[in-house]
Design a protein around this motif. Structure first.
Motif, PDB file in Angstrom:
ATOM      1  N   TYR A 177      38.307 -25.288  25.210  1.00 37.51           N
ATOM      2  CA  TYR A 177      37.216 -24.371  25.531  1.00 37.51           C
ATOM      3  C   TYR A 177      37.800 -22.986  25.712  1.00 37.51           C
ATOM      4  N   GLU A 178      37.369 -22.059  24.861  1.00 36.61           N
ATOM      5  CA  GLU A 178      37.839 -20.688  24.967  1.00 36.61           C
ATOM      6  C   GLU A 178      36.631 -19.747  24.942  1.00 36.61           C
ATOM      7  N   PRO A 179      36.777 -18.553  25.507  1.00 39.08           N
ATOM      8  CA  PRO A 179      35.638 -17.627  25.553  1.00 39.08           C
ATOM      9  C   PRO A 179      35.116 -17.297  24.154  1.00 39.08           C
ATOM     10  N   LEU A 180      33.808 -17.289  24.021  1.00 43.38           N
ATOM     11  CA  LEU A 180      33.176 -16.981  22.743  1.00 43.38           C
ATOM     12  C   LEU A 180      33.347 -15.502  22.397  1.00 43.38           C
ATOM     13  N   PHE A 181      33.135 -14.633  23.369  1.00 36.71           N
ATOM     14  CA  PHE A 181      33.310 -13.195  23.188  1.00 36.71           C
ATOM     15  C   PHE A 181      34.602 -12.791  23.884  1.00 36.71           C
ATOM     16  N   THR A 182      35.591 -12.344  23.129  1.00 33.88           N
ATOM     17  CA  THR A 182      36.861 -11.974  23.734  1.00 33.88           C
ATOM     18  C   THR A 182      36.689 -10.718  24.585  1.00 33.88           C
ATOM     19  N   SER A 183      37.207 -10.771  25.785  1.00 32.48           N
ATOM     20  CA  SER A 183      37.199  -9.686  26.767  1.00 32.48           C
ATOM     21  C   SER A 183      35.812  -9.319  27.286  1.00 32.48           C
ATOM     22  N   TYR A 184      34.810 -10.181  27.102  1.00 33.09           N
ATOM     23  CA  TYR A 184      33.459  -9.917  27.615  1.00 33.09           C
ATOM     24  C   TYR A 184      33.042 -10.996  28.611  1.00 33.09           C
ATOM     25  N   VAL A 185      32.442 -10.552  29.725  1.00 29.80           N
ATOM     26  CA  VAL A 185      31.780 -11.443  30.668  1.00 29.80           C
ATOM     27  C   VAL A 185      30.438 -10.793  30.986  1.00 29.80           C
ATOM     28  N   PHE A 186      29.373 -11.571  30.961  1.00 36.01           N
ATOM     29  CA  PHE A 186      28.043 -11.060  31.257  1.00 36.01           C
ATOM     30  C   PHE A 186      27.773 -11.190  32.757  1.00 36.01           C
ATOM     31  N   VAL A 187      27.212 -10.141  33.364  1.00 35.98           N
ATOM     32  CA  VAL A 187      26.885 -10.171  34.788  1.00 35.98           C
ATOM     33  C   VAL A 187      25.406  -9.863  34.976  1.00 35.98           C
ATOM     34  N   HIS A 188      24.800 -10.495  35.988  1.00 39.99           N
ATOM     35  CA  HIS A 188      23.380 -10.335  36.286  1.00 39.99           C
ATOM     36  C   HIS A 188      23.269  -9.684  37.670  1.00 39.99           C
ATOM     37  N   ILE A 189      23.096  -8.362  37.673  1.00 41.88           N
ATOM     38  CA  ILE A 189      23.091  -7.613  38.934  1.00 41.88           C
ATOM     39  C   ILE A 189      22.043  -6.504  38.891  1.00 41.88           C
ATOM     40  N   LEU A 190      21.829  -5.916  40.063  1.00 37.73           N
ATOM     41  CA  LEU A 190      20.963  -4.746  40.173  1.00 37.73           C
ATOM     42  C   LEU A 190      21.698  -3.522  39.636  1.00 37.73           C
ATOM     43  N   ASP A 191      20.934  -2.537  39.217  1.00 30.94           N
ATOM     44  CA  ASP A 191      21.512  -1.294  38.701  1.00 30.94           C
ATOM     45  C   ASP A 191      22.360  -0.592  39.764  1.00 30.94           C
ATOM     46  N   SER A 192      21.964  -0.727  41.022  1.00 34.54           N
ATOM     47  CA  SER A 192      22.698  -0.067  42.107  1.00 34.54           C
ATOM     48  C   SER A 192      24.024  -0.750  42.438  1.00 34.54           C
ATOM     49  N   GLU A 193      24.239  -1.954  41.946  1.00 33.23           N
ATOM     50  CA  GLU A 193      25.469  -2.703  42.230  1.00 33.23           C
ATOM     51  C   GLU A 193      26.531  -2.566  41.142  1.00 33.23           C
ATOM     52  N   VAL A 194      26.237  -1.814  40.098  1.00 35.26           N
ATOM     53  CA  VAL A 194      27.147  -1.688  38.954  1.00 35.26           C
ATOM     54  C   VAL A 194      28.510  -1.155  39.382  1.00 35.26           C
ATOM     55  N   HIS A 195      28.536  -0.213  40.325  1.00 36.64           N
ATOM     56  CA  HIS A 195      29.813   0.386  40.751  1.00 36.64           C
ATOM     57  C   HIS A 195      30.750  -0.636  41.405  1.00 36.64           C
ATOM     58  N   LEU A 196      30.218  -1.739  41.936  1.00 39.48           N
ATOM     59  CA  LEU A 196      31.043  -2.767  42.574  1.00 39.48           C
ATOM     60  C   LEU A 196      31.920  -3.520  41.565  1.00 39.48           C
ATOM     61  N   LEU A 197      31.488  -3.560  40.317  1.00 41.22           N
ATOM     62  CA  LEU A 197      32.216  -4.330  39.306  1.00 41.22           C
ATOM     63  C   LEU A 197      33.586  -3.753  38.990  1.00 41.22           C
ATOM     64  N   ARG A 198      33.724  -2.454  39.089  1.00 39.58           N
ATOM     65  CA  ARG A 198      35.005  -1.817  38.758  1.00 39.58           C
ATOM     66  C   ARG A 198      36.088  -2.118  39.791  1.00 39.58           C
ATOM     67  N   GLN A 199      35.700  -2.633  40.945  1.00 40.29           N
ATOM     68  CA  GLN A 199      36.652  -2.955  41.998  1.00 40.29           C
ATOM     69  C   GLN A 199      37.250  -4.349  41.847  1.00 40.29           C
ATOM     70  N   ILE A 200      36.750  -5.119  40.909  1.00 41.40           N
ATOM     71  CA  ILE A 200      37.217  -6.491  40.721  1.00 41.40           C
ATOM     72  C   ILE A 200      38.450  -6.492  39.820  1.00 41.40           C
TER      73      ILE A 200
END
Length: 175
Positions: A48-71
């Motif tokens: 099992y390997e990722p279908l889209f290389t270097s992509y992960v889909f996230v389901h969040i509010l528009d105001s939470e987008v800035h939190l993703l860069r901290q991961i």
């Protein structure tokens, strides 16, 4: 405010790690995995390997987008015209259905179309709940216009005429 699907661009080969970190932080995510059969030492092995290389889909509010860069291992969000690209719910569901039902899926680049219009020049194309589905010879295709990809799976068996093909919770009988 409503939640939208966005694409997180990750460092190479760290899609599963990022998905695990997002799950740990209780952020809704989806990392589609492609089930492949490989021959190793005269034995068939399922990987099992990722279908889209270097992509992960996230389901969040528009105001939470800035939190993703901290991961850890997250490079950035995929953007379109200076804003984070929003992916349609129907396309995420199409990817889930396709990866759940088919193996050895191939990706093909197509032209990005954010108007939701999709043109397939073939007499054997069907639309199931807004998902564009094309069946030709022994392959099935689903077009993802906002991502700019087409998912392609080879169907097993003699041919597809006279069979029923399932896609999600829909059954399609081919004559």
């Amino acid at each position: 405010m409503q939640k939208n699907w966005y694409i997180v661009y990750t460092k190479p080969k760290s899609e599963k790690k990022v998905a695990a970190l997002l799950t740990k932080k209780k952020i809704g995510n989806f990392c589609p995995l492609n089930c492949k059969s490989i021959l190793q030492f005269r034995k068939s092995k399922v990987v099992y390997e990722p279908l889209f290389t270097s992509y992960v889909f996230v389901h969040i509010l528009d105001s939470e987008v800035h939190l993703l860069r901290q991961i850890e291992n997250v490079v950035n969000l995929v953007s379109w015209k200076g804003r984070p690209a929003v992916i349609y719910d129907e396309e995420i569901e199409a990817i889930r259905d396709f990866t759940g039902n088919y193996r050895d899926i191939k990706l093909e680049r197509t032209q990005i179309n954010l108007n939701g219009e999709s043109k397939i020049a073939d007499d054997r194309s069907y639309s199931i709940d807004g998902k564009i589905l094309m069946i030709k010879n022994k392959s099935m295709k689903v077009n993802l216009p906002s991502l700019g990809f087409t998912l392609i799976a080879e169907l097993e068996g003699e041919g597809i005429m006279g069979r029923e093909v399932s896609f999600g919770n829909k059954e399609l009988s081919l004559q």
